[in-house]
Design a protein around this motif. Structure first.
Motif, PDB file in Angstrom:
ATOM      1  N   GLN A   1      -2.915   3.044  -2.990  1.00 33.20           N
ATOM      2  CA  GLN A   1      -2.224   2.370  -1.895  1.00 33.20           C
ATOM      3  C   GLN A   1      -2.943   2.681  -0.584  1.00 33.20           C
ATOM      4  O   GLN A   1      -3.204   3.839  -0.285  1.00 33.20           O
ATOM      5  CB  GLN A   1      -0.764   2.847  -1.796  1.00 33.20           C
ATOM      6  CG  GLN A   1       0.040   2.675  -3.075  1.00 33.20           C
ATOM      7  CD  GLN A   1       0.220   1.227  -3.475  1.00 33.20           C
ATOM      8  OE1 GLN A   1       0.464   0.370  -2.642  1.00 33.20           O
ATOM      9  NE2 GLN A   1       0.089   0.946  -4.765  1.00 33.20           N
ATOM     10  N   LEU A   2      -3.257   1.624   0.185  1.00 33.73           N
ATOM     11  CA  LEU A   2      -3.944   1.789   1.467  1.00 33.73           C
ATOM     12  C   LEU A   2      -3.130   1.142   2.577  1.00 33.73           C
ATOM     13  O   LEU A   2      -2.461   0.126   2.360  1.00 33.73           O
ATOM     14  CB  LEU A   2      -5.317   1.112   1.425  1.00 33.73           C
ATOM     15  CG  LEU A   2      -6.312   1.553   0.370  1.00 33.73           C
ATOM     16  CD1 LEU A   2      -7.529   0.633   0.393  1.00 33.73           C
ATOM     17  CD2 LEU A   2      -6.732   2.988   0.617  1.00 33.73           C
ATOM     18  N   LEU A   3      -3.221   1.721   3.762  1.00 31.08           N
ATOM     19  CA  LEU A   3      -2.676   1.104   4.969  1.00 31.08           C
ATOM     20  C   LEU A   3      -3.867   0.746   5.848  1.00 31.08           C
ATOM     21  O   LEU A   3      -4.641   1.619   6.249  1.00 31.08           O
ATOM     22  CB  LEU A   3      -1.736   2.051   5.707  1.00 31.08           C
ATOM     23  CG  LEU A   3      -0.418   2.355   5.014  1.00 31.08           C
ATOM     24  CD1 LEU A   3       0.368   3.400   5.799  1.00 31.08           C
ATOM     25  CD2 LEU A   3       0.415   1.093   4.852  1.00 31.08           C
TER      26      LEU A   3
ATOM     27  N   LEU B   1       0.271  -3.227  10.147  1.00 31.11           N
ATOM     28  CA  LEU B   1      -0.451  -2.583   9.062  1.00 31.11           C
ATOM     29  C   LEU B   1      -0.338  -3.419   7.804  1.00 31.11           C
ATOM     30  O   LEU B   1       0.752  -3.898   7.458  1.00 31.11           O
ATOM     31  CB  LEU B   1       0.119  -1.191   8.783  1.00 31.11           C
ATOM     32  CG  LEU B   1       0.003  -0.159   9.901  1.00 31.11           C
ATOM     33  CD1 LEU B   1       0.781   1.095   9.540  1.00 31.11           C
ATOM     34  CD2 LEU B   1      -1.453   0.188  10.144  1.00 31.11           C
ATOM     35  N   LEU B   2      -1.457  -3.586   7.117  1.00 30.59           N
ATOM     36  CA  LEU B   2      -1.459  -4.241   5.817  1.00 30.59           C
ATOM     37  C   LEU B   2      -1.277  -3.152   4.769  1.00 30.59           C
ATOM     38  O   LEU B   2      -1.997  -2.157   4.773  1.00 30.59           O
ATOM     39  CB  LEU B   2      -2.789  -4.955   5.563  1.00 30.59           C
ATOM     40  CG  LEU B   2      -3.162  -6.081   6.513  1.00 30.59           C
ATOM     41  CD1 LEU B   2      -4.570  -6.577   6.178  1.00 30.59           C
ATOM     42  CD2 LEU B   2      -2.170  -7.208   6.415  1.00 30.59           C
ATOM     43  N   GLU B   3      -0.303  -3.347   3.881  1.00 30.14           N
ATOM     44  CA  GLU B   3      -0.126  -2.439   2.746  1.00 30.14           C
ATOM     45  C   GLU B   3      -0.890  -3.064   1.593  1.00 30.14           C
ATOM     46  O   GLU B   3      -0.526  -4.131   1.104  1.00 30.14           O
ATOM     47  CB  GLU B   3       1.346  -2.261   2.421  1.00 30.14           C
ATOM     48  CG  GLU B   3       2.115  -1.601   3.551  1.00 30.14           C
ATOM     49  CD  GLU B   3       3.609  -1.464   3.273  1.00 30.14           C
ATOM     50  OE1 GLU B   3       4.022  -1.560   2.094  1.00 30.14           O
ATOM     51  OE2 GLU B   3       4.357  -1.263   4.233  1.00 30.14           O
ATOM     52  N   VAL B   4      -1.971  -2.411   1.173  1.00 31.63           N
ATOM     53  CA  VAL B   4      -2.898  -2.963   0.192  1.00 31.63           C
ATOM     54  C   VAL B   4      -2.920  -2.080  -1.046  1.00 31.63           C
ATOM     55  O   VAL B   4      -2.963  -0.848  -0.947  1.00 31.63           O
ATOM     56  CB  VAL B   4      -4.321  -3.059   0.796  1.00 31.63           C
ATOM     57  CG1 VAL B   4      -5.314  -3.577  -0.216  1.00 31.63           C
ATOM     58  CG2 VAL B   4      -4.305  -3.937   2.045  1.00 31.63           C
ATOM     59  N   GLU B   5      -2.909  -2.738  -2.217  1.00 31.12           N
ATOM     60  CA  GLU B   5      -3.037  -2.021  -3.479  1.00 31.12           C
ATOM     61  C   GLU B   5      -4.401  -2.349  -4.074  1.00 31.12           C
ATOM     62  O   GLU B   5      -4.731  -3.517  -4.279  1.00 31.12           O
ATOM     63  CB  GLU B   5      -1.934  -2.433  -4.446  1.00 31.12           C
ATOM     64  CG  GLU B   5      -1.974  -1.679  -5.756  1.00 31.12           C
ATOM     65  CD  GLU B   5      -0.841  -2.049  -6.686  1.00 31.12           C
ATOM     66  OE1 GLU B   5      -0.979  -1.773  -7.890  1.00 31.12           O
ATOM     67  OE2 GLU B   5       0.166  -2.618  -6.233  1.00 31.12           O
TER      68      GLU B   5
ATOM     69  N   ASP C   1       3.518  -4.308   7.317  1.00 31.55           N
ATOM     70  CA  ASP C   1       4.420  -3.416   8.034  1.00 31.55           C
ATOM     71  C   ASP C   1       4.331  -3.736   9.518  1.00 31.55           C
ATOM     72  O   ASP C   1       3.317  -3.480  10.160  1.00 31.55           O
ATOM     73  CB  ASP C   1       4.030  -1.966   7.758  1.00 31.55           C
ATOM     74  CG  ASP C   1       4.952  -0.965   8.443  1.00 31.55           C
ATOM     75  OD1 ASP C   1       5.800  -1.363   9.266  1.00 31.55           O
ATOM     76  OD2 ASP C   1       4.826   0.236   8.137  1.00 31.55           O
TER      77      ASP C   1
ATOM     78  N   ILE D   1      -2.911  -7.599  -0.902  1.00 28.77           N
ATOM     79  CA  ILE D   1      -1.957  -7.301   0.168  1.00 28.77           C
ATOM     80  C   ILE D   1      -0.556  -7.379  -0.436  1.00 28.77           C
ATOM     81  O   ILE D   1      -0.133  -8.437  -0.905  1.00 28.77           O
ATOM     82  CB  ILE D   1      -2.100  -8.286   1.339  1.00 28.77           C
ATOM     83  CG1 ILE D   1      -3.513  -8.199   1.922  1.00 28.77           C
ATOM     84  CG2 ILE D   1      -1.034  -8.010   2.405  1.00 28.77           C
ATOM     85  CD1 ILE D   1      -3.839  -9.286   2.929  1.00 28.77           C
ATOM     86  N   ARG D   2       0.154  -6.250  -0.451  1.00 26.49           N
ATOM     87  CA  ARG D   2       1.498  -6.190  -1.041  1.00 26.49           C
ATOM     88  C   ARG D   2       2.606  -6.371  -0.006  1.00 26.49           C
ATOM     89  O   ARG D   2       3.698  -6.815  -0.337  1.00 26.49           O
ATOM     90  CB  ARG D   2       1.705  -4.861  -1.777  1.00 26.49           C
ATOM     91  CG  ARG D   2       0.811  -4.707  -2.977  1.00 26.49           C
ATOM     92  CD  ARG D   2       1.190  -5.722  -4.035  1.00 26.49           C
ATOM     93  NE  ARG D   2       0.303  -5.625  -5.176  1.00 26.49           N
ATOM     94  CZ  ARG D   2       0.025  -6.627  -5.970  1.00 26.49           C
ATOM     95  NH1 ARG D   2       0.554  -7.803  -5.757  1.00 26.49           N
ATOM     96  NH2 ARG D   2      -0.784  -6.472  -6.975  1.00 26.49           N
ATOM     97  N   ALA D   3       2.332  -5.996   1.238  1.00 27.41           N
ATOM     98  CA  ALA D   3       3.343  -6.129   2.296  1.00 27.41           C
ATOM     99  C   ALA D   3       2.647  -6.010   3.640  1.00 27.41           C
ATOM    100  O   ALA D   3       1.497  -5.570   3.733  1.00 27.41           O
ATOM    101  CB  ALA D   3       4.412  -5.050   2.161  1.00 27.41           C
TER     102      ALA D   3
END
Length: 191
Positions: free
Chosen positions: A159-161, A149-153, A142, A138-140
């Motif tokens: 990159q996934l939302l 929304l989870l910003e996942v790498e 939103d 989890i990078r951020a």
């Protein structure tokens, strides 16, 4: 030495305020006010440095005026402008009340293993809420829209939302830094 895994970002230092070393502190998480922490950790040129808080006062819900020990002039305060501010995860867990979403940044998102109701009945067990397939980091988070929304790498850099909902979360492993969710089928296959 401070490990990046042991901290999470709570804000950024803005410009100096006045001439006595005070700075503006734009924060996403007021955990520093909800705990008895004496210090915040700043990223100064890539080095994590603890700065002890002398005093602070809130300007609004997202900004505080902060005075750190040994920062006594406008020039010294100016050197901190733009520094990211972090908080120790261990101290945040001691805070009363609900945890902050910011604490989940850096956690591994895990897609919970699904057991069908028939399989659960057949073997007499329920789905284990602590296991599953790692999706990424989890990078951020939103929170600019009504849906979090989870910003996942992913490990391969994709990159996934991922929508975040209490209904989808099966376990938060604070010590293992893992968020286990039942991710809706097909969502991970989208570009």
């Amino acid at each position: 030495m401070i490990s990046r895994d042991s901290i999470y970002k709570i804000g950024v230092i803005g410009k100096p305020h006045g001439v006595k070393g005070e700075v503006t502190f734009n924060f996403d998480d007021d955990v520093f006010d909800r705990t008895d922490a004496d210090y915040l950790i700043l990223d100064v040129d890539g080095i994590l440095v603890p700065f002890f808080m002398e005093e602070y006062r809130f300007k609004n819900d997202e900004m505080a005026l902060m005075k750190f020990e040994d920062i006594d002039t406008q020039e010294q305060a100016r050197t901190l402008t733009g520094c990211e501010v972090f908080f120790p995860r261990e101290k945040a867990q001691e805070a009363e009340g609900e945890a902050s979403l910011s604490q989940l940044v850096g956690f591994t998102l895990v897609n919970a293993e699904e057991l069908t109701a028939d399989a659960e009945k057949a073997n007499g067990t329920a789905a284990d809420d602590s296991t599953g397939t790692p999706v990424g980091t989890i990078r951020a988070i939103d929170d600019s829209t009504a849906n979090l929304l989870l910003e996942v790498e992913t490990p391969n850099g994709r990159q996934l939302l991922i929508p975040m909902s209490d209904d989808l979360i099966t376990n938060i492993d604070w010590e293992g830094h893992r968020l286990v969710m039942r991710i809706p089928e097909g969502l991970l296959d989208l570009n």
